[in-house]
Write a protein that holds these residues in place. Structure first.
Motif, PDB file in Angstrom:
ATOM      1  N   GLY A  82       0.789  -1.224   0.000  1.00 55.34           N
ATOM      2  CA  GLY A  82       0.000   0.000   0.000  1.00 55.34           C
ATOM      3  C   GLY A  82       0.817   1.267   0.000  1.00 55.34           C
ATOM      4  O   GLY A  82       0.268   2.363   0.132  1.00 55.34           O
ATOM      5  N   ASP A  85       0.299   3.052  -5.092  1.00 54.79           N
ATOM      6  CA  ASP A  85      -1.097   2.735  -5.392  1.00 54.79           C
ATOM      7  C   ASP A  85      -1.252   1.760  -6.555  1.00 54.79           C
ATOM      8  O   ASP A  85      -2.131   0.897  -6.534  1.00 54.79           O
ATOM      9  N   SER A 240      -3.127  -1.482  -5.597  1.00 56.63           N
ATOM     10  CA  SER A 240      -3.009  -2.028  -4.250  1.00 56.63           C
ATOM     11  C   SER A 240      -4.392  -2.333  -3.682  1.00 56.63           C
ATOM     12  O   SER A 240      -5.323  -1.536  -3.806  1.00 56.63           O
ATOM     13  N   ARG A 242      -5.173  -2.268  -0.677  1.00 57.45           N
ATOM     14  CA  ARG A 242      -5.452  -1.261   0.348  1.00 57.45           C
ATOM     15  C   ARG A 242      -6.002   0.018  -0.287  1.00 57.45           C
ATOM     16  O   ARG A 242      -6.917   0.647   0.247  1.00 57.45           O
ATOM     17  N   THR A 243      -5.445   0.401  -1.417  1.00 55.66           N
ATOM     18  CA  THR A 243      -5.957   1.572  -2.131  1.00 55.66           C
ATOM     19  C   THR A 243      -7.349   1.288  -2.680  1.00 55.66           C
ATOM     20  O   THR A 243      -8.262   2.117  -2.561  1.00 55.66           O
TER      21      THR A 243
END
Length: 333
Positions: A82, A85, A240, A242-243
């Protein structure tokens, strides 16, 4: 199984031209080793510009090209964590996620370029998407890198000509398996080290994707080019996880521009390969284009490579290979 993004996103991307803008500007950092002036750099620059256009400036891609974010392995690791991106990388570092990711680059996997393109864009997300998501990245599209050819100091007409040579290969189990099958000493090496290694004699030959190998000038130090087209290297533009989890549905749709534009990159890369080889030939570089009989001999000498890759990868590699075989059958020869 469909991934979180490949569920008609290319269609939805086209519909977002009239969509309402997001509530605040979002900037995503994309890392790649692709030179900004290369076909890959130009393509991703165009994609970034299109995303900014269709989003009305609400979603922007900050391009870190020319290895500004590190090598491909670093870029992929940082994206999975993360810290970046989006990763725009070839298939070689994807094996960091899982060795099963090497299977699409196994030698002589596809029966034709058309079949390979069909499998890549119509089926590969269903085969590999879950593996990538579980490792922390979500594929947006596949990146065409192109067909491998051989660059050597002496002419190579048959597989027997490889005996005793030291060949630069990518640090990939797919490349290592082919080197073993061909009886050549495979030397895993990064791209930046290859030209000096050829100059000093540390290696006698190298294989690279056509456009990339010519682009970095491999033919200037290994001036015999044998057009084996023995494997096709792909890659990905992947966001990612997380993104991805923080993006709005609208922003995810805007990223569908990547998905819609992927086949255009393939068309450009594969179309440029014969043209660029022709330019080399016209400039006096020996380019050996295999006859059907010669191509058959090279392919026959690589028998068992896919099985070797599957065995080395372990895990669910056989299931991945079986699903790719099903995709090939669906796409036809």
């Amino acid at each position: 199984m469909k991934t979180k993004i490949m569920h008609g996103i290319a269609v939805s991307a086209a519909l977002t031209l009239a969509a309402l803008p997001a509530s605040a500007e979002t900037i995503l950092k994309l890392g790649s080793v692709a030179p900004s002036g290369s076909p890959w750099g130009k393509w991703v620059t165009g994609v970034a510009a299109k995303i900014e256009e269709v989003s009305g400036g609400e979603l922007k891609i900050d391009l870190l090209l020319d290895a500004q974010a590190g090598d491909e392995q670093t870029i992929l690791r940082q994206t999975a964590k993360g810290r970046l991106d989006i990763a725009f990388v070839s298939n070689v570092p994807l094996t960091l996620l899982s060795q099963e990711m090497a299977i699409p680059s196994a030698a002589y996997l596809f029966d034709s370029p058309e079949q390979g393109t069909c499998v890549t864009y119509e089926h590969l997300s269903g085969v590999l998407g879950e593996i990538m998501e579980n490792a922390g990245v979500v594929p947006l599209t596949w990146m065409e890198v192109g067909h491998y050819v051989l660059f050597s100091k002496e002419a190579l007409s048959t597989p027997a000509d490889l005996n005793g040579l030291k060949m630069r290969i990518a640090p990939s189990i797919a490349d290592a398996a082919l080197a073993n099958a061909w009886g050549v000493q495979g030397v895993p090496m990064g791209t930046s080290d290859t030209i000096p290694a050829l100059q000093t004699g540390a290696v006698d030959a190298a294989w690279f994707p056509t456009l990339f190998g010519i682009g970095i000038g491999t033919h200037k130090v290994a001036p015999h080019v044998t057009v084996t087209n023995h494997a096709r290297l792909i890659g990905t533009a992947a966001v990612s996880e997380r993104t991805w989890s923080k993006l709005s549905d609208q922003e995810k749709q805007w990223l569908g521009v990547f998905t819609a534009a992927g086949p255009k990159l393939t068309e450009g890369i594969l179309g440029a390969e014969p043209a660029l080889l022709g330019q080399l030939e016209a400039g006096g570089v020996p380019v050996h284009k295999l006859s059907p009989e010669e191509a058959g001999a090279w392919k026959a000498s690589a028998t068992g490579v896919l099985d070797a890759v599957i065995a080395e990868a372990g895990g669910n590699a056989q299931a991945v290979a079986d699903r790719i075989a099903e995709a090939k059958a669906a796409c036809g020869a």
